[in-house]
Design an enzyme around this catalytic site. Structure first.
Site, PDB file in Angstrom:
ATOM      1  N   HIS A 180       0.812  -1.217   0.000  1.00  0.00           N
ATOM      2  CA  HIS A 180       0.000   0.000   0.000  1.00  0.00           C
ATOM      3  C   HIS A 180       0.852   1.278   0.000  1.00  0.00           C
ATOM      4  O   HIS A 180       0.315   2.372  -0.216  1.00  0.00           O
ATOM      5  CB  HIS A 180      -0.989   0.000   1.178  1.00  0.00           C
ATOM      6  N   ASP A 211       0.231  -7.696   1.161  1.00  0.00           N
ATOM      7  CA  ASP A 211       0.687  -6.322   1.414  1.00  0.00           C
ATOM      8  C   ASP A 211       2.215  -6.222   1.453  1.00  0.00           C
ATOM      9  O   ASP A 211       2.786  -5.462   2.226  1.00  0.00           O
ATOM     10  CB  ASP A 211       0.099  -5.787   2.716  1.00  0.00           C
ATOM     11  N   SER A 290       4.688   2.334   7.904  1.00  0.00           N
ATOM     12  CA  SER A 290       4.332   1.198   7.052  1.00  0.00           C
ATOM     13  C   SER A 290       5.523   0.742   6.221  1.00  0.00           C
ATOM     14  O   SER A 290       6.181   1.547   5.549  1.00  0.00           O
ATOM     15  CB  SER A 290       3.183   1.587   6.121  1.00  0.00           C
TER      16      SER A 290
END
Length: 436
Positions: A180, A211, A290
């Site tokens: 993402h 992911d 992230s």
């Protein structure tokens, strides 16, 4: 009193040097220092002295002559202070002057700066306590070890700049980050290293459902991270989250493993659905973390920080509340190797469809359908069976089964406990890769 009397070194003689008979002094000028006929001023003719007692003998006191031998030896008073030599006097004076000048300069400087003597702050130095000595197993040394391998990832897209974190996994420039972070970009990215330098990067491949994305930079001298074993983690183990939350590069936060195999379903509306059998941690993780590493107490990467839970309303920015989740590194490493090798990652499946929970809430997951040639059918499972546990992990929601299966590599053998009617049974299922 008559005759010659010698007392205390004094010789009573008649003037002339010849002893005079008693009562008959000699007349005339005395010899000696006044010889040559010159009469001594200290002498008078005693015999003619009208005031003299005629019955007293005439005598004169003459000091005894010094013995031959020259001048007497000089005598030094032992109690008298010694006279310092000139050289000693000059040296002592010089040292005194230098010390006085130095002291005066120091006092003048101190008074000019602060109006008085300088204030000494703090206690005397002492040995650092154990927690401040930064031993190899300390969190400070762990952070020092890992930080050079952590990068900031920036990707341009139509919506602006997406920013996240990543970490170097090979000496030739491969970097792991989240899907993402790079999703929606042009396939190009910029990597910012720990020292602030930047270099362009290209996207090697992505796996939206796990992911995980892999990008690559062209740069020498890179230091790859050391991988740990996410299957060996235990709740309570210390961990560090490293990355660039809210664009604050090289940020390190500490916490523990709060839970393991925390099954989750995530994803943006209209986007791919992501399933995690995640490592839960209370280390502070925010937007920008992230794709960054979650490392254990030895500085080995055990997870990829991916998502957080936060108490916010729709449209508000989520922040850390101590509920962060990381993809286990064993899964992320496997996906990364497949992306580098083939450009895509395989998806692990059990060969069955789940449609709801068991007869009682929280009591297993019901299989709605079983593929005839799939792993579940090969193990003897049928539609309607209720899966209670997978490798000992209780199942309560359909997401649990999907997320746990995704965690394992194709070809892994797992133990399934299921219920068929009122009978509980066990089966060994060899998981497979999706045909897609």
């Amino acid at each position: 009193m008559g005759g010659t009397d010698v007392t205390d070194g004094w010789d009573w003689r008649q003037p002339g040097g010849t002893p005079a008979p008693a009562g008959r002094p000699a007349s005339g000028s005395p010899p000696g220092p006044y010889g040559g006929g010159q009469t001594s001023p200290w002498w008078s003719d005693a015999l003619t002295d009208p005031w003299r007692d005629p019955h007293a003998p005439a005598a004169v006191v003459v000091p005894a002559a010094p013995a031959d031998g020259g001048e007497p030896e000089p005598v030094t008073d032992p109690d008298a202070p010694n006279r310092p030599r000139l050289r000693q006097v000059v040296l002592i004076s010089l040292i005194t002057a230098l010390l006085a000048g130095s002291l005066g300069s120091a006092l003048t400087y101190a008074f000019l700066r602060g109006g008085g003597p300088a204030t000494v702050l703090g206690a005397r130095p002492a040995e650092a306590p154990a927690l401040a000595q930064r031993k190899p197993e300390s969190l400070a040394r762990v952070a020092e070890k890992v930080l050079p391998s952590v990068v900031t990832v920036r990707v341009a897209s139509l919506g602006g700049i997406s920013e996240g974190s990543g970490f170097i996994v090979s000496a030739d420039g491969h970097v792991i980050t989240n899907d993402h972070v790079v999703a929606g970009g042009t396939g190009k990215a910029t990597v910012v290293f720990n020292d602030g330098s930047t270099t362009p990067a290209s996207v090697v491949g992505q796996d939206p459902e796990s992911d995980i994305a892999v990008i690559k930079v062209s740069r020498s001298g890179l230091r790859p991270v050391e991988f740990g074993d996410s299957d060996a983690l235990a709740v309570g183990d210390p961990v560090l989250a490293i990355g660039s939350p809210l664009s604050l590069a090289n940020t390190v936060t500490a916490g523990i493993v709060s839970a393991l195999d925390r099954t989750m379903q995530a994803g943006e509306p209209g986007g791919p659905v992501r399933y995690y059998a995640a490592i839960q941690t209370d280390a502070a993780v925010n937007h920008g973390n992230s794709g960054g590493p979650l490392v254990d107490g030895a500085g080995r990467v055990v997870g990829v920080n991916s998502t957080i839970k936060s108490l916010v309303a729709d449209g508000q920015e989520a922040g850390n509340i101590g509920l962060a989740f990381a993809i286990p590194i064993n899964q992320a490493k496997r996906v990364t190797q497949e992306i580098i090798g083939t450009g895509r990652a395989r998806r692990t499946v059990i060969g069955a469809q789940v449609g709801g929970t068991g007869a009682a809430a929280g009591n297993g997951v019901r299989l709605n359908a079983v593929e005839p040639s799939g792993p579940a059918a090969a193990a003897g499972l049928k539609a309607g069976d209720v899966i209670l546990r997978l490798n000992g992990r209780p199942l309560t929601e359909p997401t649990d089964l999907v997320a746990l299966v995704r965690k394992y590599a194709p070809g892994s053998v797992v133990t399934v406990e299921y219920r068929r009617g009122s009978t509980r049974q066990n089966a060994s299922v060899t998981l497979a890769a999706d045909a897609k």
